[in-house]
Design an enzyme around this catalytic site. Structure first.
Site, PDB file in Angstrom:
ATOM      1  N   LYS A  80       2.239  77.708  79.904  1.00 14.47           N
ATOM      2  CA  LYS A  80       2.944  78.895  79.417  1.00 14.47           C
ATOM      3  C   LYS A  80       2.847  80.037  80.429  1.00 14.47           C
ATOM      4  O   LYS A  80       1.832  80.181  81.133  1.00 14.47           O
ATOM      5  CB  LYS A  80       2.318  79.290  78.075  1.00 14.47           C
ATOM      6  CG  LYS A  80       2.984  80.406  77.311  1.00 14.47           C
ATOM      7  CD  LYS A  80       2.254  80.565  75.981  1.00 14.47           C
ATOM      8  CE  LYS A  80       2.736  81.728  75.145  1.00 14.47           C
ATOM      9  NZ  LYS A  80       1.947  81.840  73.893  1.00 14.47           N
ATOM     10  N   SER A 155       4.712  82.036  69.994  1.00  9.10           N
ATOM     11  CA  SER A 155       5.179  82.344  71.329  1.00  9.10           C
ATOM     12  C   SER A 155       5.097  81.182  72.313  1.00  9.10           C
ATOM     13  O   SER A 155       5.620  81.273  73.415  1.00  9.10           O
ATOM     14  CB  SER A 155       4.381  83.531  71.879  1.00  9.10           C
ATOM     15  OG  SER A 155       2.995  83.239  71.978  1.00  9.10           O
ATOM     16  N   SER A 179       0.627  81.085  67.372  1.00  6.27           N
ATOM     17  CA  SER A 179       1.543  80.874  68.494  1.00  6.27           C
ATOM     18  C   SER A 179       1.514  79.482  69.099  1.00  6.27           C
ATOM     19  O   SER A 179       2.387  79.145  69.896  1.00  6.27           O
ATOM     20  CB  SER A 179       1.274  81.903  69.599  1.00  6.27           C
ATOM     21  OG  SER A 179       1.724  83.178  69.196  1.00  6.27           O
TER      22      SER A 179
END
Length: 460
Positions: A80, A155, A179
């Site tokens: 990420k 996220s 997330s």
């Protein structure tokens, strides 16, 4: 044998380690899959092709020279964009940080590399990791591979979509308010939110709220791969005040292990059905399952919100959001800010003192049922754009209570798919005592055994 890009991380490590396939072949297979599929989902934002192939060649040379393979030898992973990977930008999904190239790996990324894993690409995220849908001006929107009209979550939505479509066998993201688990639910994959103190955090530059509430963790298609990655992300972490060198396997619990199944929330019927299905699978596997509701759940959500609101900022004075974020994020925050403020409830005299009281109440509640089976979110993946509507958003804090309570209390949780409903993946989470990821993973594996595999899939 299945296509290399469709295999699990553990299977790839075994094939590479026994030299049945080369790491270069595995990396090339994933690069070809990325070239074919990523334009449809926009999960991977930067492909680290040259570096990955060089690392694969180095792994293959070492094996030819007789070096013992590492546990993740030659296995690709994605990371990420709010996690440092040396030589790549840590953007947090915002345009002003597009050139913020990290000089060294985050500690858990370095540990995964040492185990043999190869960073293959960076993955998409919403700006600052704040929104529960993955979109930004820097990279654009990630699309849910099950339905382009529904969110992939956030996220860590880029990693979830990448894992679901076979672009990578392993994604590395983080979880401060569901997330990892929420995108896993939306995309039909598995995820592990570890305990507070398991995996090294960023250190002194990270706001207190993220030190306390946020953790790094893996996303994969199989529970066994979560365990494999997790085992090699928890090394010694000098400088992290929260780090605890606790054994990865705890003592054997009394059997049958008790599980509290949370079905009494005001949840979408599809979500409740997923919890009940998972409860049956656990009971069939020998767990003692009873239906129950946690105490102080509403207050836990409020205390979480207060801590994040007060101590989740890097600077005392923040720049106007419209100067750093996309029009979509500005619209989201305009719709959500008042709801978020209201979700904090009655101001606590000392939120950490109330947190301790909630943790004691949770411990009493789970005294005979150390595992909690619960929704990740009380709704399935929502239609794209729903989170720009203040009326729709009003119910969001309550929908996510069973996820943020695990963040507030520092507890481990594993998200595991349970099947499909109306064409969308459904999933549940197993929350356990602090540092008992092993118990959560065992229970998730029991659910997985009774659930037909959902992924990898071609985008629909």
């Amino acid at each position: 044998m299945a296509e290399l890009w469709a295999l699990a991380a553990g299977d790839l490590a075994r094939l590479i380690g026994t030299r049945e396939v080369s790491s270069r072949e595995v990396v090339q297979a994933h690069l070809a899959r990325i070239a074919e599929v990523n334009p449809q989902v926009n999960a991977i934002t930067v492909v680290l092709e040259e570096q990955a192939l060089d690392a694969a060649d180095a792994a293959d040379r070492a094996l030819r020279d007789g070096t013992a393979p590492g546990p993740l030898c030659g296995v690709p992973m994605t990371v990420k964009e709010n996690v440092d990977v040396a030589g790549s930008a840590t953007t947090l999904g915002i345009v002003p940080l597009r050139d913020a190239v990290a000089q060294r790996d985050a500690q858990h990324i370095a540990q995964l590399r040492a185990a043999g894993a190869i960073p293959l690409g960076r993955t998409n995220m919403p700006e600052f990791g704040i929104r529960w849908h993955t979109d930004n001006d820097l990279r654009g929107a990630t699309r849910n591979p099950w339905s382009a009209g529904h969110t992939p979550g956030g996220s860590s939505g880029g990693d979830a979509a990448a894992v679901a479509t076979g672009l990578t066998p392993l994604g590395i993201g983080n979880d401060g308010a569901g997330s990892l688990r929420w995108p896993a639910q939306c995309c039909g994959v598995a995820a592990l939110k570890p305990s507070l103190g398991r995996i090294a955090q960023r250190g002194q530059a990270s706001p207190f709220a993220f030190q306390l509430l946020g953790v790094h963790g893996p996303i994969a298609r199989r529970v066994a791969d979560l365990r494999l990655a997790f085992d090699h992300m928890c090394g010694h972490a000098p400088g992290d005040p929260w780090y605890a060198p606790v054994p990865l396997r705890g003592p054997a619990p009394a059997t049958p292990i008790g599980v509290a199944a949370v079905t009494g929330l005001d949840a979408d019927p599809r979500v409740t059905a997923a919890v009940r299905q998972a409860a049956k699978l656990l009971a069939d596997a020998g767990y003692r399952v009873t239906e129950s509701l946690p105490t102080a759940l509403d207050r836990a959500s409020e205390i979480y919100t207060q801590i994040m609101s007060s101590y989740g900022r890097v600077h005392e004075e923040q720049p106007p959001v419209e100067t750093v974020a996309s029009k979509g994020f500005v619209q989201f925050w305009a719709a959500y800010e008042e709801i978020w403020t209201r979700a904090g409830g009655r101001a606590a005299f000392d939120p950490m003192m109330e947190r301790a009281a909630i943790l004691r109440a949770w411990a009493d509640w789970t005294d005979s049922t150390p595992l909690v089976l619960a929704p990740i979110c009380t709704i399935p993946a929502f239609p794209v754009g729903a989170d720009l509507d203040s009326e729709w958003l009003a119910g969001w804090p309550a929908a996510l209570r069973m996820s943020v309570v695990a963040n507030l209390l520092g507890l481990p949780s594993v998200a595991v798919p349970t099947g499909l409903a109306d064409g969308l993946p459904q999933a549940v989470q197993i929350i356990g005592p602090r540092f008992r990821e092993d118990l959560c993973l065992d229970a998730a594996a029991a659910i997985e055994v009774g659930t037909p595999p959902l992924t990898p899939i071609d985008p629909r």
